[in-house]
Design an enzyme around this catalytic site. Structure first.
Site, PDB file in Angstrom:
ATOM      1  N   GLY A  45       0.821  -1.198   0.000  1.00 31.60           N
ATOM      2  CA  GLY A  45       0.000   0.000   0.000  1.00 31.60           C
ATOM      3  C   GLY A  45       0.859   1.254   0.000  1.00 31.60           C
ATOM      4  O   GLY A  45       1.980   1.252   0.523  1.00 31.60           O
ATOM      5  N   GLN A  50       3.190   9.894   1.119  1.00 31.11           N
ATOM      6  CA  GLN A  50       4.478   9.190   1.075  1.00 31.11           C
ATOM      7  C   GLN A  50       5.287   9.529  -0.172  1.00 31.11           C
ATOM      8  O   GLN A  50       6.472   9.202  -0.251  1.00 31.11           O
ATOM      9  CB  GLN A  50       4.263   7.669   1.138  1.00 31.11           C
ATOM     10  CG  GLN A  50       3.666   7.212   2.465  1.00 31.11           C
ATOM     11  CD  GLN A  50       3.519   5.707   2.490  1.00 31.11           C
ATOM     12  OE1 GLN A  50       2.507   5.176   2.047  1.00 31.11           O
ATOM     13  NE2 GLN A  50       4.523   5.024   2.993  1.00 31.11           N
ATOM     14  N   CYS A  98       6.383  -0.109   7.007  1.00 26.03           N
ATOM     15  CA  CYS A  98       5.947   1.048   6.234  1.00 26.03           C
ATOM     16  C   CYS A  98       7.091   1.475   5.332  1.00 26.03           C
ATOM     17  O   CYS A  98       8.233   1.552   5.769  1.00 26.03           O
ATOM     18  CB  CYS A  98       5.569   2.177   7.192  1.00 26.03           C
ATOM     19  SG  CYS A  98       5.047   3.689   6.355  1.00 26.03           S
ATOM     20  N   LEU A  99       6.791   1.764   4.086  1.00 23.49           N
ATOM     21  CA  LEU A  99       7.826   2.160   3.127  1.00 23.49           C
ATOM     22  C   LEU A  99       8.497   3.475   3.530  1.00 23.49           C
ATOM     23  O   LEU A  99       9.621   3.746   3.127  1.00 23.49           O
ATOM     24  CB  LEU A  99       7.236   2.277   1.721  1.00 23.49           C
ATOM     25  CG  LEU A  99       6.710   0.961   1.119  1.00 23.49           C
ATOM     26  CD1 LEU A  99       6.008   1.220  -0.196  1.00 23.49           C
ATOM     27  CD2 LEU A  99       7.826  -0.058   0.950  1.00 23.49           C
ATOM     28  N   HIS A 140      -3.931   1.182   7.752  1.00 24.39           N
ATOM     29  CA  HIS A 140      -2.555   1.702   7.770  1.00 24.39           C
ATOM     30  C   HIS A 140      -2.420   2.865   6.775  1.00 24.39           C
ATOM     31  O   HIS A 140      -1.901   3.927   7.118  1.00 24.39           O
ATOM     32  CB  HIS A 140      -1.566   0.576   7.434  1.00 24.39           C
ATOM     33  CG  HIS A 140      -0.136   1.029   7.328  1.00 24.39           C
ATOM     34  ND1 HIS A 140       0.839   0.611   8.202  1.00 24.39           N
ATOM     35  CD2 HIS A 140       0.480   1.876   6.446  1.00 24.39           C
ATOM     36  CE1 HIS A 140       1.993   1.199   7.861  1.00 24.39           C
ATOM     37  NE2 HIS A 140       1.809   1.951   6.792  1.00 24.39           N
ATOM     38  N   GLU A 141      -2.934   2.652   5.553  1.00 26.57           N
ATOM     39  CA  GLU A 141      -2.781   3.685   4.516  1.00 26.57           C
ATOM     40  C   GLU A 141      -3.634   4.910   4.820  1.00 26.57           C
ATOM     41  O   GLU A 141      -3.196   6.047   4.608  1.00 26.57           O
ATOM     42  CB  GLU A 141      -3.131   3.131   3.132  1.00 26.57           C
ATOM     43  CG  GLU A 141      -2.230   2.001   2.651  1.00 26.57           C
ATOM     44  CD  GLU A 141      -0.748   2.280   2.803  1.00 26.57           C
ATOM     45  OE1 GLU A 141      -0.341   3.451   2.698  1.00 26.57           O
ATOM     46  OE2 GLU A 141       0.010   1.327   3.052  1.00 26.57           O
ATOM     47  N   HIS A 144      -2.121   7.418   7.067  1.00 28.34           N
ATOM     48  CA  HIS A 144      -1.194   8.359   6.427  1.00 28.34           C
ATOM     49  C   HIS A 144      -1.920   9.638   6.022  1.00 28.34           C
ATOM     50  O   HIS A 144      -1.328  10.710   5.997  1.00 28.34           O
ATOM     51  CB  HIS A 144      -0.556   7.736   5.174  1.00 28.34           C
ATOM     52  CG  HIS A 144       0.616   6.826   5.470  1.00 28.34           C
ATOM     53  ND1 HIS A 144       1.754   7.263   6.088  1.00 28.34           N
ATOM     54  CD2 HIS A 144       0.806   5.504   5.225  1.00 28.34           C
ATOM     55  CE1 HIS A 144       2.616   6.247   6.201  1.00 28.34           C
ATOM     56  NE2 HIS A 144       2.061   5.167   5.685  1.00 28.34           N
TER      57      HIS A 144
HETATM   58 NI    NI Z   1       2.947   3.260   5.657  1.00 29.10          NI
END
Ligand code: NI
Length: 184
Positions: A45, A50, A98-99, A140-141, A144
Site C-alpha cells: 500500500g 508518502q 511502512c515504506l 494503515h494507509e 497516512h
Molecule cells: Ni505506511
C-alpha cells in the site's frame, strides 16, 4: 515513473491530507506512478503523502501476495477521497512495516473490520466494509492521510526502544532498495 519515497521526518507525512476535485490535473498519471512506485518498493500500500502530496489518494496492490493468497490475484485498487466511517470494536495484533519507515517492523493492534467511503478513478462513490488483510492495509494507509504512522501506536516502552532508529532516520540514516527523498 518511480517517485521518490518520503521518509520518516518529512513534514508532509504529518499533515492532514485534503480531498481532491474530480478535475485534479493528471490524476491518471499520478495513480500509474504510485502503482509503479509501490511495485518497485515491493509494498502492498502507498498513500500520496508518502510521495510528497498531502492529498487523499491511496493505492493498494495485493496481487504481489496472490501466490500465497489466490483471492488477491489481480488486486490493484485506488481509493480517492477516502474516509473511515466506522470500525469494529475488537483489536487484533499484526506486524506492520511502512515504506516511509524502512527497516522497522512492529506489532500494531487495530480493529479487524473497517467501513470506508471513497471514490474510484472515475469518481464513482463507494461505501463498503472490509475485513482481514484488506482492512489492515486500508487502516494503515488511511492513517497516512491523517498524518499518522504506525509507530504512533507503540507502547511507551517500544517507543523508547525504537527512538534511536527513528531519530537516525530523520537524519538520513537508513537503507532501502528504493529511491528515497532525503530529509536534508
Ligand atoms: Ni505506511
Amino acid at each position: 515513473m518511480i517517485l521518490p519515497m518520503y521518509i520518516f521526518g518529512q513534514s508532509v507525512l504529518r499533515k492532514h491530507a485534503e480531498d481532491i476535485p474530480a478535475d485534479y490535473p493528471e490524476l491518471k498519471t499520478l495513480l500509474d506512478n504510485m502503482f509503479e512506485t509501490l511495485r518497485n518498493a515491493e509494498g502492498v500500500g502507498l498513500a500520496a503523502p508518502q510521495v510528497g502530496l498531502p492529498i487523499r489518494v491511496v493505492v493498494i496492490d495485493l496481487d504481489c501476495i496472490s501466490e500465497d493468497q489466490p483471492e488477491f490475484k489481480g488486486y490493484l485498487r485506488a481509493f480517492i477521497n477516502g474516509h473511515i466511517i466506522e470500525t469494529s470494536d475488537d483489536l487484533v495484533p499484526y506486524e506492520e512495516g511502512c515504506l516511509s519507515i524502512p527497516g522497522l517492523h512492529e506489532t500494531v493492534k487495530r480493529p479487524s473490520r473497517v467501513r470506508i467511503q471513497w471514490v474510484d478513478e472515475n469518481f464513482e462513490p463507494h461505501d463498503e466494509w472490509f475485513d482481514g488483510f484488506e482492512a489492515r492495509v486500508i487502516q494503515h494507509e488511511f492513517d497516512h492521510l491523517e498524518g499518522k504512522m504506525f509507530v504512533d501506536y507503540l507502547s511507551p516502552l517500544r517507543k523508547q526502544l525504537v527512538k534511536k532508529k527513528l531519530v537516525g532516520m530523520t537524519k538520513g540514516q537508513f537503507s532501502c532498495t528504493y529511491k528515497a527523498k532525503p530529509n536534508r
